[in-house]
Design a protein around this motif. Structure first.
Motif, PDB file in Angstrom:
ATOM      1  N   THR A  43      19.158  16.963  -1.464  1.00  0.00           N
ATOM      2  CA  THR A  43      18.559  17.168  -2.781  1.00  0.00           C
ATOM      3  C   THR A  43      17.073  16.859  -2.806  1.00  0.00           C
ATOM      4  O   THR A  43      16.318  17.486  -3.561  1.00  0.00           O
ATOM      5  N   VAL A  44      16.617  15.923  -1.967  1.00  0.00           N
ATOM      6  CA  VAL A  44      15.200  15.539  -1.961  1.00  0.00           C
ATOM      7  C   VAL A  44      14.473  16.052  -0.727  1.00  0.00           C
ATOM      8  O   VAL A  44      13.411  16.671  -0.826  1.00  0.00           O
ATOM      9  N   THR A  45      15.017  15.813   0.460  1.00  0.00           N
ATOM     10  CA  THR A  45      14.254  16.058   1.685  1.00  0.00           C
ATOM     11  C   THR A  45      14.419  17.453   2.260  1.00  0.00           C
ATOM     12  O   THR A  45      13.580  17.896   3.057  1.00  0.00           O
ATOM     13  N   ALA A  46      15.455  18.174   1.907  1.00  0.00           N
ATOM     14  CA  ALA A  46      15.686  19.518   2.465  1.00  0.00           C
ATOM     15  C   ALA A  46      16.248  20.418   1.379  1.00  0.00           C
ATOM     16  O   ALA A  46      17.407  20.821   1.411  1.00  0.00           O
ATOM     17  N   ASN A  47      15.391  20.745   0.397  1.00  0.00           N
ATOM     18  CA  ASN A  47      15.835  21.571  -0.720  1.00  0.00           C
ATOM     19  C   ASN A  47      15.056  22.879  -0.763  1.00  0.00           C
ATOM     20  O   ASN A  47      14.300  23.191   0.153  1.00  0.00           O
ATOM     21  N   CYS A  48      15.193  23.628  -1.852  1.00  0.00           N
ATOM     22  CA  CYS A  48      14.620  24.969  -1.912  1.00  0.00           C
ATOM     23  C   CYS A  48      13.099  24.967  -1.955  1.00  0.00           C
ATOM     24  O   CYS A  48      12.472  26.012  -1.715  1.00  0.00           O
ATOM     25  N   THR A 104      11.042  21.920  -0.685  1.00  0.00           N
ATOM     26  CA  THR A 104      10.480  21.154   0.420  1.00  0.00           C
ATOM     27  C   THR A 104      10.547  21.934   1.737  1.00  0.00           C
ATOM     28  O   THR A 104       9.642  21.806   2.571  1.00  0.00           O
ATOM     29  N   ILE A 105      11.575  22.748   1.935  1.00  0.00           N
ATOM     30  CA  ILE A 105      11.657  23.558   3.154  1.00  0.00           C
ATOM     31  C   ILE A 105      10.550  24.604   3.169  1.00  0.00           C
ATOM     32  O   ILE A 105       9.935  24.870   4.208  1.00  0.00           O
ATOM     33  N   VAL A 106      10.274  25.200   1.998  1.00  0.00           N
ATOM     34  CA  VAL A 106       9.151  26.145   1.901  1.00  0.00           C
ATOM     35  C   VAL A 106       7.837  25.431   2.221  1.00  0.00           C
ATOM     36  O   VAL A 106       6.997  25.944   2.971  1.00  0.00           O
ATOM     37  N   ARG A 124       5.173  16.995  -7.292  1.00  0.00           N
ATOM     38  CA  ARG A 124       5.569  18.289  -7.844  1.00  0.00           C
ATOM     39  C   ARG A 124       6.348  19.127  -6.846  1.00  0.00           C
ATOM     40  O   ARG A 124       6.953  20.139  -7.209  1.00  0.00           O
ATOM     41  N   LEU A 125       6.357  18.727  -5.575  1.00  0.00           N
ATOM     42  CA  LEU A 125       7.212  19.388  -4.594  1.00  0.00           C
ATOM     43  C   LEU A 125       8.682  19.024  -4.811  1.00  0.00           C
ATOM     44  O   LEU A 125       9.571  19.773  -4.424  1.00  0.00           O
ATOM     45  N   LEU A 126       8.918  17.852  -5.405  1.00  0.00           N
ATOM     46  CA  LEU A 126      10.278  17.441  -5.737  1.00  0.00           C
ATOM     47  C   LEU A 126      10.679  17.971  -7.107  1.00  0.00           C
ATOM     48  O   LEU A 126      11.794  18.445  -7.299  1.00  0.00           O
ATOM     49  N   PHE A 127       9.752  17.875  -8.067  1.00  0.00           N
ATOM     50  CA  PHE A 127       9.995  18.417  -9.402  1.00  0.00           C
ATOM     51  C   PHE A 127       9.423  19.832  -9.433  1.00  0.00           C
ATOM     52  O   PHE A 127       8.321  20.074  -9.942  1.00  0.00           O
TER      53      PHE A 127
END
Length: 343
Positions: A260-265, A267-269, A285-288
């Motif tokens: 949910t935090v380190t490998a999401n839609c 952060t991977i981008v 803002r990369l998390l939100f």
């Protein structure tokens, strides 16, 4: 320091130590309960039972700490149990062979042959409702020197702070292919933010036709979708496109868990873009991801000459998508009036 003062000091140190140990047991017991609940073998019923047993054991240790009875033996036993839990946790591995939901049933891969990129398993479903659709996975070929644009799409469904991130590449022949980092759900599973911390889902990077993956959000789910043209040199666009091809091939060869935090839609981008754009800052803002446009504007990633209000107003595409419907003109229709694109 007098004898009485030293005694008081030792008692305070001792009390502080036990408070820290109490907090440590409490924190690890909560983590362990979630881990067992989401990943214990045998399904959610077995996981719930295992988590309940773990919770009772943890509560017993916490009670003994509070009551000052058998503290050391109980902590020793708890430590052994937690080590065993960690050993088991490290045996939980991702897989590419499960009973997947239809929309993530295949893995997109790519082959680069000179200037040609062949994508395998490009999703092109025809959606009537979320439960009524035609399954279609296609092989498509693209010319690398014809990649001319990259667009960011953000799809909101609940909170202004949270959005799903999609990246769409445009080609000089008028075609688009959209990449989306998705949880790879098993059949009957639903997304869970908490489960995303506890190895519930594998990661899938899907390449899809916009009339599938964007129309699903604008027309079927009725989500609030925005499209932004990214200001990026042609060479960097091609590099990002190839980075997606590489990422899909990596996941097909070696599965990975979604986080949910380190490998999401988002952060991977970011990780792929950071390989191309030097010095790209890490930001909350990369998390939100709902606030991602503000971040991109800060780093100069949008077409210059427009403020965020203009970009957001011109990039609101849900109504355009609904008016266009499932037609060959869908991609063109949703871009009418988008700043930096025109038409």
């Amino acid at each position: 320091m007098s004898g009485g003062t030293r005694s008081t000091f030792r008692r305070l140190i001792s009390a502080g130590t036990w408070i820290v140990l109490f907090a440590l047991v409490a924190a690890t017991s909560v983590w362990g309960g979630f881990a067992l609940s989401y990943r214990f073998p045998g399904g959610r019923g077995a996981g719930t039972t295992a988590a309940a047993v773990w919770a009772l054991a943890s509560l017993a240790v916490l009670a003994l700490i509070c009551l000052r009875r058998r503290r050391i033996p109980s902590l020793f036993v708890y430590g052994l149990l937690f080590v065993a839990l960690l050993v088991w946790w490290n045996t939980v591995k991702p897989s590419n062979t499960r009973d997947w939901a239809d929309e993530v049933g295949q893995m997109t891969t790519g082959t680069v042959v000179g200037n040609r990129v062949d994508l395998h398993n490009v999703r092109n479903f025809h959606w009537r409702t979320e439960a009524d659709y035609d399954v279609a996975w296609e092989d498509r070929s693209y010319q690398l020197d014809q990649v001319v644009s990259v667009d960011l799409l953000l799809s909101y469904w609940s909170s202004p702070a949270i959005a799903h991130t999609l990246i769409s590449f445009g080609f000089s022949d008028g075609r688009f292919v959209t990449y989306s980092v998705e949880i790879r759900k098993e059949r009957g599973e639903a997304f869970s933010e908490i489960g995303g911390f506890f190895k519930q889902f594998e990661t899938s990077v899907i390449a899809a036709d916009e009339r599938d993956i964007v129309l699903l959000r604008t027309n079927i789910r009725k989500e609030d979708v925005y499209l932004y043209r990214i200001n990026m040199p042609a060479a960097a666009i091609r590099s990002l496109f190839l980075a997606y091809v590489e990422k899909t091939n990596e996941l097909a060869a070696e599965p990975s868990f979604y986080n949910t935090v380190t490998a999401n839609c988002t952060t991977i981008v970011y990780q792929m873009v950071a390989r191309i754009v030097d010095g790209l800052p890490i930001d909350y803002r990369l998390l939100f991801s709902g606030y991602l446009p503000d971040y991109i504007a800060t780093v100069g990633g949008f077409t210059p000459g427009f403020d965020l209000t203009q970009l957001r107003a011109g990039g609101a595409i849900s109504r355009r998508g609904q008016e266009a419907g499932d037609t060959p003109e869908f991609s063109k229709a949703i871009r009418v009036g988008v700043p930096g694109i025109g038409g």
